[in-house]
Design an enzyme around this catalytic site. Structure first.
Site, PDB file in Angstrom:
ATOM      1  N   ARG A  35       1.030  -1.098  -0.008  1.00 18.16           N
ATOM      2  CA  ARG A  35      -0.130  -0.098   0.114  1.00 18.16           C
ATOM      3  C   ARG A  35       0.968   1.312   0.148  1.00 18.16           C
ATOM      4  NH1 ARG A  35      -5.067  -1.942   1.823  1.00 18.16           N
ATOM      5  NH2 ARG A  35      -5.187  -3.828   3.026  1.00 18.16           N
TER       6      ARG A  35
ATOM      7  N   HIS B  32       3.023  -9.538   1.371  1.00 16.52           N
ATOM      8  CA  HIS B  32       3.038  -8.354   2.401  1.00 16.52           C
ATOM      9  C   HIS B  32       4.273  -7.893   2.845  1.00 16.52           C
ATOM     10  CE1 HIS B  32       1.394  -7.166   6.407  1.00 16.52           C
ATOM     11  NE2 HIS B  32       0.587  -6.547   5.745  1.00 16.52           N
TER      12      HIS B  32
END
Length: 894
Positions: free
Chosen positions: A523, A583
């Protein structure tokens, strides 16, 4: 907010009802709602589709009766002191503890002492992910409900921050329904629950979970509404900051100005749609507001025929319109110096006659819908992952609905009509008595400079620069020279993201000796400087490879855009490993040193490469020139971008990497502590994560506790553990830190017979992280970095303000029951955690390098060791950290 009438054209108005009526309504609803836990004792996945709200399943395991009563009583308006009620008056009282949730959640077992270990780990009545998450959201809301914190001196949550915490708890619920409830909805209609579950652990069927969620969320919504309506909005007005004004509260001249605004700015943008066979039900966007309008045709009424029935129409409110309309209040010179705003829907209500010419508006009723964001993916069958995610974004706009929030007083026939059109059940409907239905929007109330200048918000924090990088930031040395000299531990938001991580990537883009940059992006922000730096590096002829995780929830569209932008610039872009989310937080820079040899420099973090969230999320990052760690990072990128198998070359030397290696490494590390305990050697485990639910690690923690290993778990969110259960978890503590910053570190510490090991990384101790994601954790070798990490852990475990401690019944109490401002221990080797209550050390609030030993209760602490001097008696750990890093920055500059 008027619950059943239009501001200008309704035939009658209904006075607002207070919290008493809300509770009465809830109690009435619960008597006919979900089967209680006392009546329903079986827990097992059902093998057939669950189509009704009351679950009937074939059981494989039968639980003993749950001891909580059913139905639960209304939430109390008191705080509790070890079972004793006392007035909830927000006053500081050192004898009072706040317990959240204030009630035992329906279906949750309080006493688990009689259960076997296997049952403790598997039963949903001990731990259910959804109810545990709602328990966390209660702790968020508690910062608005209990601003003056018992057990601390003079500590308060400022007024505007309380408003923000109500909004944050509402935003959390929006995401919870879109994702978690959406997933349960899919399970409910699936032919086999087991086909959708990655693990075969005992769980309630989806229908039962949805019923329990509905009951718990209704309590939470009532608490949010009461706090906003009865306390926060009146205080905002009383302080002269802001008032949310109803249209009918305004003067004629003020109403006229709003009517003119409607005619010039709104009317042409609205599309009223009648609900009849000639007009399909409108496509409503998720989290959007709409008005259901009850209408009557005067001509039909005059005829006196059968056509006098009421008509219904929908007016969707476009999400791209201004939410709050400023009202130029008359008489400001007479003392009305506060800002007045009117919600968009109030202006539309008052001007509906312009949208329905010739019709009589009987009443209007606001509602808000939420769509399912949990869509099924088939990555293995996709020819192009980028195209698949792009298509999923289009599908999400038409996904099934999972929730509808309505104003109090909506007529039953309108409610039922909307439920049929949206395919919703009674348990999906939440009736609210609030001035604004979308509580998350109160975050955007225009309070401006009055808040900052009046002490109604926490003071702004600007991150500092670590002393190790000060010379590089000031241009006195190369960034890479500073990292080569020693590993640098970064601690955000206390350290500036711009002067550290961002500067690292920008320096790599500009440095002529740098030949390659590799990065993972999960992100990042809309105007990401990291993306810009990578594109600049390509333009300068460097090799740039980027792993963009397209499946980051709710950031898919942004990441697709970034991926295309990077590809267009000439970067080598990959989308990860099929079936896994990437991640891990990694940046690797390859640079030729002065001898012409290639050397690697890496950043490994616990948080995203996002300068916006780096200002409000607490995270660690490690900048290192350790070539063994760099070699492992090289192998991780080979696996992410190619077909590399690390198992074929013997695994990793330094890093812990999931899904193949990490969980086994953690099990082995805990087993070592168990063996040390049996041998009487120093032992202990401390972990700090966002969530902890991996059953294998939970079982291992219980085994460690039974062996005498002290285990401290600092877990912000969901947690499968139950601490303090006699004969099971006597040696386990669970702490949750909730405050002005979002706790986001992932730290894993093991005593290792007196030579402690520290790791930081991207993984929570959850099944999804350890089994279905690519995660990376790195060891920390620098003694200075170890001390800083231990300082944080000690401060969390001693915090008497921001910390909640889990009780054996699964609920949380604040302040934590340890004597947080006085008791602590650190071993003579300077790295032990808080395991021995007989050891103490002084806390110096002035000297950021204090190591003064002291005697307490006649017990000598031994040699001086680094105390958590950042922990103030007056403030929580987070605010104290701000002061500590500010002082430390000044000391290092001097």
């Amino acid at each position: 907010s008027s619950s059943a009438s239009s501001s200008s054209s309704s035939s009658s108005t209904t006075p607002r009802s207070g919290s008493r009526s809300r509770r009465a309504r809830r109690s009435t609803k619960q008597t006919s709602a979900p089967t209680s836990s006392a009546q329903k004792q079986t827990e097992a996945p059902t093998s057939s589709s669950a189509s009704t709200t009351t679950a009937t399943t074939t059981t494989t395991v039968t639980e003993p009766p749950v001891t909580s009563s059913s139905p639960p009583p209304p939430p109390p308006t008191t705080t509790t002191t070890e079972g004793t009620d006392s007035p909830n008056n927000n006053s500081n009282n050192n004898d009072v503890h706040v317990v959240m949730p204030e009630h035992i959640q329906e279906g949750v077992r309080e006493d688990i002492a009689e259960l076997e270990l296997d049952e403790v780990v598997r039963f949903d009545s001990v731990y259910n992910h959804e109810l545990s998450w709602l328990s966390f959201n209660w702790r968020v809301l508690a910062l608005a409900m209990h601003p003056n914190l018992p057990g601390s001196r003079g500590t308060t949550v400022p007024l505007y921050e309380r408003l923000r915490f109500v909004a944050i708890s509402a935003c959390n619920l929006d995401e919870f329904f879109a994702k978690r409830v959406g997933g349960l909805k899919r399970q409910e209609v699936a032919s086999s629950v087991s086909a959708l579950k990655a693990e075969a652990y005992q769980s309630w069927p989806a229908a039962k979970q949805l019923n329990l969620i509905a009951a718990e969320v209704e309590r939470m919504v009532d608490a949010q509404s009461s706090m906003l309506t009865d306390t926060l909005l009146p205080e905002l007005r009383e302080k002269g900051l802001l008032s949310i004004c109803r249209y009918d509260e305004l003067s004629t001249a003020e109403q006229t100005r709003l009517d003119e605004y409607f005619a010039s700015e709104l009317e042409v943008l609205l599309t009223p749609i009648a609900l009849d066979p000639a007009h399909p039900f409108p496509q409503l966007q998720t989290l959007s507001l709409s008005l259901a309008v009850q209408l009557r045709n005067p001509e039909d009424q005059a005829k006196g025929g059968a056509d006098t029935a009421l008509r219904v129409a929908i007016v969707p409110l476009p999400p791209n319109l201004a939410r709050w309309i400023d009202v130029d209040i008359e008489g400001k010179t007479e003392g009305k110096n506060w800002t007045c705003v009117t919600p968009l829907e109030e202006i539309v209500r008052a001007n509906l006659d312009s949208l329905f010419g010739g019709m009589q508006v009987v009443s209007t009723h606001l509602f808000r819908v939420t769509r399912n964001a949990e869509l099924e993916r088939h990555e293995e069958e996709a020819e192009d992952l980028l195209d698949m995610i792009s298509e999923e974004m289009r599908e999400r706009r038409f996904a099934p609905f999972v929730r509808m929030e309505i104003e109090e007083g909506m007529p039953t026939f309108i409610r039922r009509h909307l439920m049929r059109e949206l395919s919703l059940k009674d348990t999906d409907i939440f009736e609210m008595d609030v001035p604004v239905l979308d509580l998350s929007s109160i975050m955007s109330l225009p309070v401006g400079h009055k808040v900052a200048s009046g002490g109604y918000a926490w003071p702004a924090w600007e991150g500092t620069t670590p002393g190790e990088l000060q010379g590089a930031v000031e241009g006195r040395e190369s960034f890479f020279g500073a990292i080569r000299r020693q590993d640098v531990l970064l601690h955000h938001p206390f350290h500036s993201f711009g002067n550290t991580v961002q500067r690292f990537v920008e320096a790599a883009a500009d440095d002529e000796r740098v030949v390659a940059i590799k990065a993972t992006l999960y992100r990042t922000s809309s105007d990401s400087p990291i993306i810009s730096a990578l594109i600049k590096a390509v333009a300068k002829g460097k090799q740039v490879a980027v792993l963009v995780e397209l499946k980051a929830r709710f950031d898919e569209e942004r990441n697709v855009s970034f991926a295309q932008r990077l590809e267009d610039a000439g970067c080598a872009v990959a989308y990860g490993v099929i079936g896994l989310k990437t991640h891990a937080k990694l940046v690797q820079v390859v640079r030729r040193d002065g001898t012409g040899k290639l050397a690697t420099y890496v950043h490994i973090g616990t948080g995203n490469y996002n300068p916006s969230t780096a200002r409000v999320y607490t995270d660690f990052g490690l900048l290192s020139a350790n070539q063994r760690i760099g070699a492992d990072v090289t192998d991780v990128f080979k696996m992410l971008t190619g077909l590399h198998s690390q198992a074929a070359v013997g695994g990793y030397d330094e890093l812990l990497v999931s899904p193949k290696y990490m969980i086994d490494a953690f099990v082995e590390l805990i087993d070592r502590e168990i063996e040390a305990a049996k041998e009487g050697k120093p032992c202990g485990v401390t972990v700090k994560v966002n969530s902890l639910d991996e059953p294998v690690l939970v079982r291992k923690i219980y085994e460690a506790s039974l062996a005498g290993v002290k285990v401290n778990c600092i877990v912000r969110g969901v947690c499968r553990l139950r601490p303090g259960v006699p004969g099971l978890s006597d040696n386990v503590r669970v702490i949750s830190i909730v405050g002005r910053f979002l706790e986001h570190h992932r730290v894993y510490s093991f005593m290792n017979r007196g030579d402690p090991l520290y790791y930081i990384g991207s993984a929570d101790w959850m099944s999804r992280n350890l089994r279905r994601r690519v995660e990376v954790a790195t060891p920390v070798h620098s003694e200075e970095a170890k001390t800083e990490i231990q300082r944080l852990l000690n401060s969390c475990l001693l915090d008497g303000v921001d910390a909640w401690e889990m009780r054996s019944d699964g609920r949380y109490v604040r302040p934590q029951t340890i004597e947080a401002n006085t008791r602590m221990s650190i071993s003579a080797d300077k790295t032990c955690d808080i395991f021995d209550p007989d050891q103490y050390v002084s806390i110096d609030f002035e000297d950021p390098y204090a190591t003064t030993p002291m005697e307490a209760d006649g017990v000598n602490a031994g040699r001086g060791v680094p105390a958590p001097e950042c922990l103030s008696e007056e403030y929580g750990m987070q605010q104290s950290m701000c002061e500590y890093y500010a002082r430390r920055s000044r000391v290092k500059k001097t």
